[in-house]
Design a protein around this motif. Structure first.
Motif, PDB file in Angstrom:
ATOM      1  N   LYS A  78       0.875  -1.173   0.000  1.00  0.00           N
ATOM      2  CA  LYS A  78       0.000   0.000   0.000  1.00  0.00           C
ATOM      3  C   LYS A  78       0.906   1.215   0.000  1.00  0.00           C
ATOM      4  CE  LYS A  78      -3.457   2.662   2.547  1.00  0.00           C
ATOM      5  NZ  LYS A  78      -2.658   3.924   2.489  1.00  0.00           N
ATOM      6  N   ALA A  79       0.918   1.944  -1.106  1.00  0.00           N
ATOM      7  CA  ALA A  79       1.860   3.047  -1.258  1.00  0.00           C
ATOM      8  C   ALA A  79       1.281   4.103  -2.178  1.00  0.00           C
ATOM      9  CB  ALA A  79       3.190   2.525  -1.830  1.00  0.00           C
ATOM     10  N   PRO A  80       1.785   5.336  -2.085  1.00  0.00           N
ATOM     11  CA  PRO A  80       1.305   6.387  -2.986  1.00  0.00           C
ATOM     12  C   PRO A  80       1.765   6.140  -4.417  1.00  0.00           C
ATOM     13  CG  PRO A  80       3.098   7.201  -1.604  1.00  0.00           C
ATOM     14  CD  PRO A  80       2.740   5.846  -1.087  1.00  0.00           C
ATOM     15  N   GLU A  81       1.027   6.721  -5.347  1.00  0.00           N
ATOM     16  CA  GLU A  81       1.360   6.578  -6.758  1.00  0.00           C
ATOM     17  C   GLU A  81       2.422   7.617  -7.110  1.00  0.00           C
ATOM     18  OE1 GLU A  81      -1.031   5.829 -10.916  1.00  0.00           O
ATOM     19  OE2 GLU A  81      -1.836   7.274  -9.493  1.00  0.00           O
ATOM     20  N   HIS A  82       3.675   7.212  -6.992  1.00  0.00           N
ATOM     21  CA  HIS A  82       4.819   8.084  -7.244  1.00  0.00           C
ATOM     22  C   HIS A  82       5.750   7.354  -8.202  1.00  0.00           C
ATOM     23  CE1 HIS A  82       8.533  10.328  -6.507  1.00  0.00           C
ATOM     24  NE2 HIS A  82       7.805  11.280  -5.960  1.00  0.00           N
ATOM     25  N   HIS A  83       6.358   8.095  -9.123  1.00  0.00           N
ATOM     26  CA  HIS A  83       7.161   7.435 -10.157  1.00  0.00           C
ATOM     27  C   HIS A  83       8.336   6.656  -9.563  1.00  0.00           C
ATOM     28  CE1 HIS A  83      10.690  10.228 -10.304  1.00  0.00           C
ATOM     29  NE2 HIS A  83       9.824  11.074  -9.788  1.00  0.00           N
ATOM     30  N   LEU A  84       8.883   7.105  -8.438  1.00  0.00           N
ATOM     31  CA  LEU A  84       9.979   6.364  -7.816  1.00  0.00           C
ATOM     32  C   LEU A  84       9.492   5.053  -7.204  1.00  0.00           C
ATOM     33  CD1 LEU A  84      12.022   9.238  -6.111  1.00  0.00           C
ATOM     34  CD2 LEU A  84      12.535   8.024  -8.238  1.00  0.00           C
ATOM     35  N   VAL A  85       8.272   5.057  -6.692  1.00  0.00           N
ATOM     36  CA  VAL A  85       7.695   3.817  -6.177  1.00  0.00           C
ATOM     37  C   VAL A  85       7.427   2.859  -7.337  1.00  0.00           C
ATOM     38  CG1 VAL A  85       5.742   2.794  -4.954  1.00  0.00           C
ATOM     39  CG2 VAL A  85       6.693   4.975  -4.173  1.00  0.00           C
ATOM     40  N   VAL A  86       6.916   3.386  -8.435  1.00  0.00           N
ATOM     41  CA  VAL A  86       6.643   2.554  -9.612  1.00  0.00           C
ATOM     42  C   VAL A  86       7.926   1.904 -10.129  1.00  0.00           C
ATOM     43  CG1 VAL A  86       5.884   2.611 -12.036  1.00  0.00           C
ATOM     44  CG2 VAL A  86       4.561   3.797 -10.270  1.00  0.00           C
ATOM     45  N   THR A  87       9.016   2.663 -10.165  1.00  0.00           N
ATOM     46  CA  THR A  87      10.281   2.084 -10.645  1.00  0.00           C
ATOM     47  C   THR A  87      10.842   1.079  -9.650  1.00  0.00           C
ATOM     48  OG1 THR A  87      11.500   4.005  -9.766  1.00  0.00           O
ATOM     49  CG2 THR A  87      10.877   4.063 -12.089  1.00  0.00           C
ATOM     50  N   ALA A  88      10.574   1.270  -8.350  1.00  0.00           N
ATOM     51  CA  ALA A  88      10.995   0.278  -7.357  1.00  0.00           C
ATOM     52  C   ALA A  88      10.231  -1.037  -7.543  1.00  0.00           C
ATOM     53  CB  ALA A  88      10.795   0.811  -5.946  1.00  0.00           C
ATOM     54  N   VAL A  89       8.940  -0.935  -7.887  1.00  0.00           N
ATOM     55  CA  VAL A  89       8.156  -2.134  -8.201  1.00  0.00           C
ATOM     56  C   VAL A  89       8.728  -2.819  -9.441  1.00  0.00           C
ATOM     57  CG1 VAL A  89       5.877  -2.975  -8.904  1.00  0.00           C
ATOM     58  CG2 VAL A  89       6.070  -1.262  -7.087  1.00  0.00           C
ATOM     59  N   GLU A  90       9.193  -2.029 -10.397  1.00  0.00           N
ATOM     60  CA  GLU A  90       9.838  -2.576 -11.589  1.00  0.00           C
ATOM     61  C   GLU A  90      11.064  -3.411 -11.198  1.00  0.00           C
ATOM     62  OE1 GLU A  90      10.274  -2.413 -16.008  1.00  0.00           O
ATOM     63  OE2 GLU A  90       8.706  -1.574 -14.729  1.00  0.00           O
ATOM     64  N   ARG A  91      11.852  -2.897 -10.259  1.00  0.00           N
ATOM     65  CA  ARG A  91      13.042  -3.639  -9.824  1.00  0.00           C
ATOM     66  C   ARG A  91      12.661  -4.921  -9.090  1.00  0.00           C
ATOM     67  NH1 ARG A  91      14.773   1.772  -9.265  1.00  0.00           N
ATOM     68  NH2 ARG A  91      14.170   1.933  -7.063  1.00  0.00           N
ATOM     69  N   LEU A  92      11.605  -4.881  -8.321  1.00  0.00           N
ATOM     70  CA  LEU A  92      11.137  -6.105  -7.668  1.00  0.00           C
ATOM     71  C   LEU A  92      10.700  -7.130  -8.711  1.00  0.00           C
ATOM     72  CD1 LEU A  92       9.120  -4.477  -4.764  1.00  0.00           C
ATOM     73  CD2 LEU A  92      10.988  -6.099  -4.441  1.00  0.00           C
ATOM     74  N   ALA A  93       9.976  -6.673  -9.730  1.00  0.00           N
ATOM     75  CA  ALA A  93       9.550  -7.588 -10.790  1.00  0.00           C
ATOM     76  C   ALA A  93      10.753  -8.191 -11.502  1.00  0.00           C
ATOM     77  CB  ALA A  93       8.639  -6.845 -11.776  1.00  0.00           C
ATOM     78  N   ASP A  94      11.775  -7.366 -11.756  1.00  0.00           N
ATOM     79  CA  ASP A  94      12.992  -7.867 -12.408  1.00  0.00           C
ATOM     80  C   ASP A  94      13.685  -8.922 -11.542  1.00  0.00           C
ATOM     81  OD1 ASP A  94      12.637  -6.257 -14.614  1.00  0.00           O
ATOM     82  OD2 ASP A  94      13.955  -4.661 -13.883  1.00  0.00           O
ATOM     83  N   ALA A  95      13.534  -8.795 -10.217  1.00  0.00           N
ATOM     84  CA  ALA A  95      14.128  -9.760  -9.294  1.00  0.00           C
ATOM     85  C   ALA A  95      13.257 -11.003  -9.112  1.00  0.00           C
ATOM     86  CB  ALA A  95      14.379  -9.095  -7.939  1.00  0.00           C
ATOM     87  N   GLY A  96      12.130 -11.062  -9.833  1.00  0.00           N
ATOM     88  CA  GLY A  96      11.250 -12.218  -9.731  1.00  0.00           C
ATOM     89  C   GLY A  96      10.354 -12.211  -8.515  1.00  0.00           C
ATOM     90  N   ILE A  97      10.138 -11.031  -7.931  1.00  0.00           N
ATOM     91  CA  ILE A  97       9.307 -10.911  -6.732  1.00  0.00           C
ATOM     92  C   ILE A  97       7.978 -10.271  -7.120  1.00  0.00           C
ATOM     93  CG2 ILE A  97       9.116  -9.892  -4.425  1.00  0.00           C
ATOM     94  CD1 ILE A  97      12.199  -9.855  -4.343  1.00  0.00           C
ATOM     95  N   PRO A  98       6.878 -11.001  -7.054  1.00  0.00           N
ATOM     96  CA  PRO A  98       5.585 -10.419  -7.435  1.00  0.00           C
ATOM     97  C   PRO A  98       5.093  -9.401  -6.411  1.00  0.00           C
ATOM     98  CG  PRO A  98       5.263 -12.625  -6.549  1.00  0.00           C
ATOM     99  CD  PRO A  98       6.752 -12.417  -6.644  1.00  0.00           C
TER     100      PRO A  98
END
Length: 361
Positions: free
Chosen positions: A140-160
Motif C-alpha cells: 500500500k503506497a502512494p502513486e509516485h514514479h519512484l515507487v513505480v520504478t521500485a516495483v519494476e526492480r522487484l519484478a525484475d528480481a522475480g518478486i511479485p
C-alpha cells in the motif's frame, strides 16, 4: 520533508520465549546469522535499529508459530504499508487471521509499517526486499514514479507485487486487491443524494497524499453527484499534514465561510473523522449526513454514537487471503493465473454493524 512515523514494537530479549534457531530468526529479519547471533548474545557492535529488527522478528515468529507447525511449502511475504498506525494494525491483524487458513502453503510474514514515510525511505525498503529476496510483496503506497520504478526492480528480481486498497496501475504489479474505489465514491454520492434531498452543500475531506484510491473515490463521487444532482455544491478540503487538530481548524474555517454546508463525505482511508465531528460541534452546526470509509475502532464509535450516517466498508481479511493466493499462483503452488479482484462495497449503518466489528469497541 514529511517526518516518517514508524510503528515500532517494543520488545526486549526475554519478554517473549524465542526457542527459534538463529537461521530462522535471520530469515525472518532479513539479516545475516552472524548479526542475529551478536544481538542474541549481547556482544555489541550492532546498531539499535538492527537489534530492534531482530526483536521484531522474534515477536513475528512467536505470533506465527501455529503457521510454522504446518507442513507444506514456505513462502516469505513482505507487507509494506504506508498508512496511519490504526490502519496498519488492522491490515496486520487481518493478514495474521488468514495465515493459519491458507492452504497448501505456509506463509512467514515480514512487516514494514510506517506513516507517511518520505518516498526515498519507502523506495529503500522496497529495494532492500529486492536485494535479500522474498516470494511476494503486498504493497500500500502512494502513486509516485519512484515507487513505480521500485516495483519494476522487484519484478525484475522475480518478486511479485500485489497492491492493496490503493492501486499502482502503471506499475508491473501482478494484481490489485481491495475496494472498487470509484464504485465506493459513487455509492457515497448516491447515499448523500437520498438522505440530503435539498440543495445543501457537501464538504469533501481528504489528505494530500498521492494515493490512487482516494483519487478514484473522488472521481466516482464527483461524476455521480454531478449526474444525480448537478446543482449541489461540493466544497473540497485537503488537509496536508495528517494532524487531526489542523483538520479540525480547517473544517471549522470552512463552516464559518459557508453556511450551506450540511453534509460530509470523508475520503480518508482512515482517521480524521472525529476531528470533523468536533469542528461541527465547535461551530454549533448540525451535520445532517456523514459518510466515511472503513469500520475501524474510531469510526465504529462514531457510528454507534450517531455521528456517522454510514461507513463504506470492505472485507480486508478476504483481500489479504486473496493476496496469499495470488503469490501462490505466481509460484505455481495454486492453479490459475493471478488477477485483480475488487471487494464488494458494504454500506454499514448503526443498525447493520457486523458482529465481528463489535470486538473493536
Amino acid at each position: 520533508m514529511t517526518t516518517s512515523r514508524v510503528h515500532h514494537l517494543s520488545l526486549r530479549l526475554g519478554d517473549v520465549p524465542h526457542p527459534y534457531p538463529v537461521r530462522e530468526i535471520a530469515r525472518q529479519a532479513g539479516l545475516s546469522e552472524a548479526t542475529v547471533d551478536r544481538v542474541l548474545n549481547r556482544r555489541g557492535g550492532v546498531r539499535q535499529s538492527t537489534a530492534d529488527e531482530v526483536h521484531r522478528a522474534i515477536a513475528d515468529l512467536h505470533r506465527q508459530r501455529s503457521q510454522m507447525r504446518l507442513t507444506g511449502r514456505t513462502f516469505f511475504l513482505d507487507l509494506v504499508v504506508d498508512a496511519p498506525a490504526r490502519f496498519s494494525r488492522a491490515v496486520r491483524a487481518a493478514l495474521e487471521s488468514q495465515l493459519p487458513l491458507v492452504r497448501p502453503a505456509t506463509f512467514r510474514t515480514r512487516f514494514h509499517l510506517a506513516e507517511a514515510p518520505p518516498i526515498p525511505e519507502l523506495v529503500a525498503t522496497l529495494d532492500g526486499i529486492a536485494r535479500r529476496g522474498s516470494q511476494g510483496v503486498v504493497l500500500k503506497a502512494p502513486e509516485h514514479h519512484l515507487v513505480v520504478t521500485a516495483v519494476e526492480r522487484l519484478a525484475d528480481a522475480g518478486i511479485p507485487v500485489v497492491t492493496l486498497v490503493t492501486d499502482l496501475p502503471t506499475s508491473r504489479r501482478v494484481a490489485y486487491l481491495g475496494l472498487d474505489n470509484r464504485a465506493a465514491g459513487a455509492t457515497a454520492a448516491y447515499l448523500l443524494d437520498q438522505w440530503l434531498p435539498d440543495a445543501g452543500a457537501v464538504l469533501v475531506t481528504r489528505g494530500a497524499g498521492s494515493f490512487r484510491g482516494e483519487d478514484d473515490r473522488e472521481m466516482g463521487f464527483r461524476a455521480t453527484m454531478r449526474a444525480m444532482r448537478p446543482g449541489r455544491r461540493q466544497v473540497y478540503l485537503i488537509e496536508p499534514t495528517g494532524d487531526e487538530e489542523v483538520l479540525r481548524d480547517l473544517v471549522r474555517d470552512a463552516l464559518a465561510a459557508d453556511p450551506d454546508i450540511a453534509a460530509v463525505y470523508s475520503l480518508y482511508a482512515t482517521g480524521g473523522n472525529a476531528a470533523t465531528v468536533a469542528a461541527f460541534a465547535d461551530a454549533g452546526r448540525a451535520c445532517r449526513v456523514f459518510v466515511a470509509h472503513d469500520l475501524d475502532a474510531e469510526n465504529l464509535t462514531l457510528l454507534q454514537e450517531g455521528h456517522l450516517s454510514a461507513v463504506l466498508h470492505h472485507d480486508l481479511a478476504l483481500d489479504l487471503c486473496r493476496a496469499c493466493h495470488v503469490v501462490m499462483q505466481v509460484h505455481g503452488a495454486l492453479p490459475g493465473a493471478p488477477r485483480s479482484q475488487h471487494s464488494s462495497v458494504q454500506v454499514i449503518t448503526p443498525y447493520s454493524i457486523p458482529a465481528e466489528a463489535l470486538s473493536l469497541s
